[in-house]
Design a protein around this motif. Structure first.
Motif, short mmCIF file in Angstrom:
data_model
loop_
_atom_site.label_atom_id
_atom_site.label_comp_id
_atom_site.label_asym_id
_atom_site.label_seq_id
_atom_site.Cartn_x
_atom_site.Cartn_y
_atom_site.Cartn_z
N ILE B 88 1.17 -1.03 -0.03
CA ILE B 88 -0.11 -0.24 -0.12
C ILE B 88 1.27 1.38 0.22
N GLY B 89 -0.34 2.51 -0.35
CA GLY B 89 1.06 3.60 -0.41
C GLY B 89 1.89 3.36 -1.00
N ILE B 90 2.93 4.30 -0.84
CA ILE B 90 4.33 4.14 -1.67
C ILE B 90 4.75 3.23 -2.05
N TYR B 91 4.53 1.89 -1.52
CA TYR B 91 5.48 1.27 -1.63
C TYR B 91 5.05 0.31 -3.08
N ASP B 92 6.53 -0.29 -3.52
CA ASP B 92 6.30 -0.93 -4.73
C ASP B 92 6.13 -2.65 -4.23
N ASP B 93 7.09 -2.99 -3.63
CA ASP B 93 6.70 -4.68 -2.76
C ASP B 93 7.21 -4.48 -1.44
N VAL B 94 6.58 -5.33 -0.84
CA VAL B 94 7.59 -5.83 0.77
C VAL B 94 7.60 -6.83 1.30
N CYS B 95 8.82 -6.60 2.45
CA CYS B 95 9.52 -7.75 2.27
C CYS B 95 9.76 -8.37 3.80
N PRO B 96 9.29 -8.71 4.82
CA PRO B 96 9.64 -8.80 5.83
C PRO B 96 11.30 -8.77 6.36
N VAL B 97 11.81 -8.32 7.51
CA VAL B 97 13.29 -8.14 7.98
C VAL B 97 13.75 -9.65 7.91
N TYR B 98 12.55 -11.14 8.62
CA TYR B 98 13.75 -11.89 8.67
C TYR B 98 13.68 -12.39 7.63
N THR B 99 13.21 -11.99 6.24
CA THR B 99 13.35 -13.30 5.25
C THR B 99 15.00 -13.24 5.15
N SER B 100 14.77 -14.32 4.11
CA SER B 100 16.62 -15.25 3.75
C SER B 100 17.25 -14.30 2.95
N GLY B 101 18.57 -13.76 3.34
CA GLY B 101 19.86 -13.02 2.22
C GLY B 101 19.02 -13.76 1.33
N SER B 102 19.13 -15.01 0.77
CA SER B 102 18.96 -15.10 -1.32
C SER B 102 17.54 -14.60 -1.16
N ARG B 103 16.89 -14.61 -0.70
CA ARG B 103 15.48 -13.45 -1.22
C ARG B 103 15.63 -12.69 -1.30
#
Lengths: 223, 198
Positions: B88-103
């Motif tokens: 939403i808003g200004i974001y084109d995408d979101v990513c949780p901080v605990y995602t893996s490095g490769s993602r």
């Protein structure tokens, strides 16, 4: 100080820009800076920025006096004008005098270099006669700033000089028939690569420190 | 086109962690900032391809992004501390901080590398006949408009030819292209002094 130079000898011209010369025995950076009346924080910020591409202490650099930054940038210009450009020219001359019968291509490279040099000198001249005095004036008398000039105009001009330098490199590496003395040509290319890295660092300090500093003042007083 | 990544997050460990993961894989400028306000002054950037990782909490001034988007190619990825945030808003995408490095790396690569691969694909390819014609006219100092008129094509097509020429040759400046055209005999230097052209 010895460790610094032994770690990265490319810093030699950088310490010279601060007026520091070799023969510092076992003095620490702090001691050498004190001897030359240089802010060691500023010295370290510049040296680290130069040494490590990823290191860019924006906040810290922004806290230094713009006079210091301008002075450093001017010394860098002097180094380019008095040392690097003449060195490149002399190498180009040697290349041209050493090539076997057909020197046509090298002559054209020479013409291209001269054009690049002209643009670079214009750019430097413009900075020293318009941009730097403007920034210094802005800091001294922010209320009486020149309404016809804003620092953002000069941001765009950097790229052209950088592009031509890269083209010069690529033309020699990829397209010029190697009829020349290869050792001299290697020397020339190495000088180009070093110069490119140096000038990138130089532009980084201008774009990320000097320009934002000026913009902040412009915004504050133009309202 | 120059690339930049901004990581804006209050937590130093997150900034540093992302930085070290991304730095191993991507060889361009990655800047770490503590707060959105530190982005001020960025409005002057133009012609960049910029990826922002923004902490999703504490977002106040979004104006700066509107300005940056006008003159740059921008993607904004929100760094959320949970999975609940939608795009939403200004974001084109979101990513949780605990995602893996490769993602995280993949997200960055998706944005930057489509274009990069295109360049690599092109580099070293021969110029087409049409591109040589365009190159010749560029080297002789003609504007896009005049080139378009002479070749009976649109200015837009001229620009696209010029882009391909630059990608294939790895040379960007007009004077650099002129040098190439001379040494490869794309232009006839019998009649003109080549040094006058550069």
């Amino acid at each position: 100080m010895v460790t610094l130079i032994r770690t990265n000898y490319h810093l030699l011209p950088v310490i010279n820009r601060f007026g520091i010369r070799l023969g510092f025995k076992d003095k620490t950076i702090e001691e050498v800076c004190e001897l030359h009346k240089i802010s060691s924080d500023f010295f370290l910020a510049i040296v680290n920025t130069f040494h490590n591409e990823d290191y860019f202490p924006e906040e810290e650099l922004l806290s230094f006096s713009p006079h210091l930054i301008v002075q450093y940038l001017k010394r860098t210009h002097q180094y380019y004008i008095n040392y690097i450009l003449p060195k490149m020219e002399s190498l180009l001359e040697q290349l041209n005098s050493d090539c076997s019968p057909n020197c046509k291509e090298l002559k054209i490279i020479d013409a291209f270099y001269k054009r690049y040099k002209n643009e670079l000198l214009n750019h430097i001249n413009d900075e020293e006669t318009r941009v730097f005095p403007y920034v210094v004036e802005l800091i001294n008398n922010p209320r009486s700033m020149d309404p016809n000039f804003t620092i953002t105009e000069f941001e765009k001009e950097h790229s052209n000089v950088e592009i031509q330098l890269e083209d010069l490199k690529n033309l020699i590496i990829k397209y010029i028939e190697p009829v020349y003395d290869e050792n001299i040509c290697n020397e020339f290319l190495i000088t180009l690569f070093r110069f490119e890295a140096d000038i990138k660092d130089h532009a980084r300090i201008e774009d990320a420190i000097l320009v934002p500093l000026a913009i902040a003042i412009e915004d504050k007083y133009r309202g | 086109m120059k690339h930049k990544i901004y990581i804006v997050h209050r937590a130093e460990v997150i900034r540093m962690g992302m930085f070290s993961i991304l730095k191993k894989r991507f060889n361009f400028e990655i800047i770490q900032l503590k707060k959105i306000v530190d982005l001020s002054g960025l409005e002057v950037l133009s012609g960049f391809k910029i990826l922002f990782f923004l902490e999703t909490d504490g977002l106040k001034d979004v104006n700066v992004f509107h300005k940056i988007r006008k003159t740059n190619i921008v993607r904004i990825i929100g760094l959320s501390s949970d999975n609940s945030l939608q795009k939403i808003g200004i974001y084109d995408d979101v990513c949780p901080v605990y995602t893996s490095g490769s993602r995280m790396i993949r997200k960055v690569a998706d944005f930057f590398e489509n274009e990069n691969e295109a360049v690599i694909e092109h580099e070293g390819e021969e110029l087409s006949t049409r591109e040589k014609e365009v190159l010749k006219l560029v080297a002789l100092g003609n504007s896009n408009k005049i080139i378009a008129d002479k070749l009976f094509i649109s200015v837009h097509t001229v620009i696209s030819h010029r882009k391909n020429i630059t990608e294939k040759l790895g040379i960007k400046s007009i004077s650099g292209l002129t040098v190439y055209a001379i040494i490869n005999q794309v232009i006839d230097t019998e009649k003109i002094n080549p040094e006058d052209l550069i």
